[in-house]
Scaffold this active site. Structure first.
Site, PDB file in Angstrom:
ATOM      1  CE  LYS A 117      -3.806  -2.573   0.738  1.00  0.00           C
ATOM      2  NZ  LYS A 117      -5.034  -2.598  -0.079  1.00  0.00           N
TER       3      LYS A 117
HETATM    4  N1  LIG Z   1      -6.854  -5.004   1.931  1.00  0.00           N
HETATM    5  C1  LIG Z   1      -7.035  -3.507   2.339  1.00  0.00           C
HETATM    6  C2  LIG Z   1      -8.191  -3.137   2.369  1.00  0.00           C
HETATM    7  C3  LIG Z   1      -8.701  -1.814   1.676  1.00  0.00           C
HETATM    8  O1  LIG Z   1      -8.393  -1.841   0.275  1.00  0.00           O
HETATM    9  P1  LIG Z   1      -7.732  -0.605  -0.458  1.00  0.00           P
HETATM   10  O2  LIG Z   1      -7.017  -1.215  -1.491  1.00  0.00           O
HETATM   11  O3  LIG Z   1      -9.276  -0.201  -1.175  1.00  0.00           O
HETATM   12  O4  LIG Z   1      -7.476   0.343   0.035  1.00  0.00           O
HETATM   13  C4  LIG Z   1      -6.361  -3.191   3.794  1.00  0.00           C
HETATM   14  O5  LIG Z   1      -5.343  -3.713   3.958  1.00  0.00           O
HETATM   15  O6  LIG Z   1      -6.646  -2.075   4.422  1.00  0.00           O
END
Ligand SMILES: N[C@@H](CCOP(=O)(O)O)C(=O)O
Length: 497
Positions: free
Chosen positions: A113
């Site tokens: 992320k």
């Molecule tokens: N797996 C994600 C869930 C949210 O997914 P996103 O890609 O829409 O931000 C997490 O770890 O929070």
């Protein structure tokens, strides 16, 4: 580049508008009006670029309301060896010929992320300063998005973060990463429910347009197009690294044959036909990561397959096999040892279905709003299901037992310790490899985030960076509340100026 909603509103918006807006006013998700196509000459030029400059080139195709020199400065500030650990930013670890991991978890919070969130932090800061505005980010996390967003936004002027997470469902390390932050602009709210309840609240608040405008609500989840766009870059970077030694001779660029592509993009220009193809296996929860791969493929990157790997929460695998989409309720959403993927309503899936159904916004609205609300499921036709193959998608699922076996096997055979989500990806990838096509498994996070399962699999603690020793015993700052959008709104009202 202009953007339209997946739910039929054809009002065209510019990048910086949708960056701050997140979800479209009709409840849909934004997509570019077309996917820009890349040709062989462009790919050849991009191959040698540093990651930050590759990001600049790709972003430039989609962003025309930030001056080029500013955008270039933003990507160069974001993608540095200091922040991501290596000059390559996303190096690949070859496990054996034809099978490799793309390392995406060397950023500040040890999960993929960070790749997008670090960029979003810079883009928000830039645009808010330019407008003289502030933003209140409302997000939902199953474990990794939350900490990545909070680390990217902490201390940023004009930005507040309200992050909803499912109470007690993230790993102790993930909880500690978020809840130990004491910054004034970071608010952690533990919701009594599952991730989907958190995401539903984010959407309910965003769909209250008066509240959204009054309190300047934005989002950092992958429902925000900017998140996906940032993630498109590492498909290109991974492709270049995986084909480093096997680049074909280049021919001069020629336009794609007429009628070969739908109006919004793809398939690959003809001059890429003899370029080697790479497949990507993507551990999937909210479908954002693999949807970025879909965008890269629509742009013409020679991707053979996009393999969607789920855990026991296998709604997406069921859809790709059967054409039936049946999101599960909270009670049917399993708590697993790959908790970041404990998701039963994958938001970005709507973006792919929009493309699959010929960009028919009315039909998407009928499926994702009317049918899901009234029947809790929808089914696409047999011919639509057959058309999925043309988009390169395949899928598979993994279980706790598979995860443990894959972590053990990966350590024994390759000397590499992987986290539980990456293990789901590797397990599914191993079943779908094809001779002559390299399979890249996208690394999700570092194993230390899920230490209990690593100990169960290997009998030893995963390595932990020195600065994160003892993080679980730091004081925690978190507010618990029921899964109720009204209560979340009241909390936001009390904490914004
Ligand atoms: N797996 C994600 C869930 C949210 O997914 P996103 O890609 O829409 O931000 C997490 O770890 O929070």
């Amino acid at each position: 580049m202009k953007y339209i909603s997946t739910r039929g509103d054809k009002t065209e918006r510019r990048f910086c508008e949708i960056l701050l807006e997140g979800l479209a006013p009709d409840g849909g998700l934004y997509l570019p009006v077309t996917y820009p196509l890349v040709d062989a000459a462009t790919l050849a030029r991009w191959r040698g670029l540093p990651y930050a400059d590759l990001a600049f080139e790709i972003l430039s195709l989609y962003i025309d309301d930030i001056p080029a020199e500013d955008l270039c400065a933003i990507t160069r500030r974001t993608y540095t060896a200091e922040v991501f650990g290596t000059a390559e930013i996303t190096p690949i670890k070859v496990l054996e010929p034809g099978l490799a991991l793309e390392a995406l978890s060397n950023g500040p919070t040890l999960a993929f992320k960070d790749m997008a969130m670090q960029l979003l932090g810079q883009l928000f800061e830039y645009e808010l300063k330019r407008r003289g505005e502030t933003l209140n980010i409302l997000g939902a996390t199953s474990g990794d998005t939350g900490s990545a967003a909070e680390y990217a936004m902490r201390g940023k002027e004009g930005v507040r973060v309200f992050m909803l997470s499912p109470a007690g469902r993230m790993s102790p390390f993930q909880q500690a990463q978020m809840f130990s932050l004491q910054d004034e602009n970071i608010h952690n709210i533990a919701i009594e429910g599952v991730f989907d309840d958190c995401q539903d609240i984010v959407k309910a608040v965003s769909n209250d347009l008066a509240f959204k405008r009054q309190h300047k609500i934005g989002t950092v989840n992958s429902i925000n197009w900017a998140r996906l766009l940032a993630q498109v870059v590492y498909y290109f970077a991974g492709y270049f690294l995986a084909t480093k030694d096997g680049a074909p001779s280049l021919r001069s660029a020629s336009p794609p044959p007429e009628g070969a592509a739908p109006a919004w993009g793809g398939p690959a220009p003809a001059d890429l036909a003899d370029w080697p193809k790479v497949s990507f296996c993507v551990p999937s929860g909210n479908f954002g990561n693999v949807c970025a791969g879909h965008v890269a493929r629509m742009m013409g990157l020679p991707i053979a397959h996009l393999v969607v790997a789920t855990n026991e929460n296998d709604v997406l695998d069921e859809f790709f096999r059967s054409g039936v989409y049946r999101p599960r309720g909270s009670a049917e959403t399993h708590e697993t040892s790959s908790p970041s993927m404990d998701i039963s309503k994958a938001s970005n899936f709507e973006r792919f279905v929009f493309d699959l159904l010929g960009r028919d916004g009315a039909r998407v609205q009928a499926l994702f709003k009317t049918a899901l609300e009234s029947e809790g499921r929808f089914e696409i036709s047999a011919s639509e299901h057959a058309a999925i193959a043309g988009y390169g998608f395949q899928s598979g699922r993994s279980s706790h037992a598979d995860r443990l076996a894959t972590i053990r096997d990966c350590k024994a055979r390759y000397g590499v310790v992987i986290d539980t989500h990456t293990a789901d990806g590797l397990k599914v990838a191993q079943g779908l490899r094809e001779p002559g096509t390299t399979m890249l498994v996208l690394e999700t996070a570092l194993p230390v985030k899920f230490a209990a399962t690593i100990v169960e699999a290997l009998g030893e603690e995963p390595p932990r960076p020195a600065h994160l020793q003892g993080i679980e015993s730091l004081p925690k700052r978190v507010q618990q509340m029921p899964a109720d959008a009204a209560q979340v709104k009241r909390y936001i009202e009390r904490h914004v100026c």
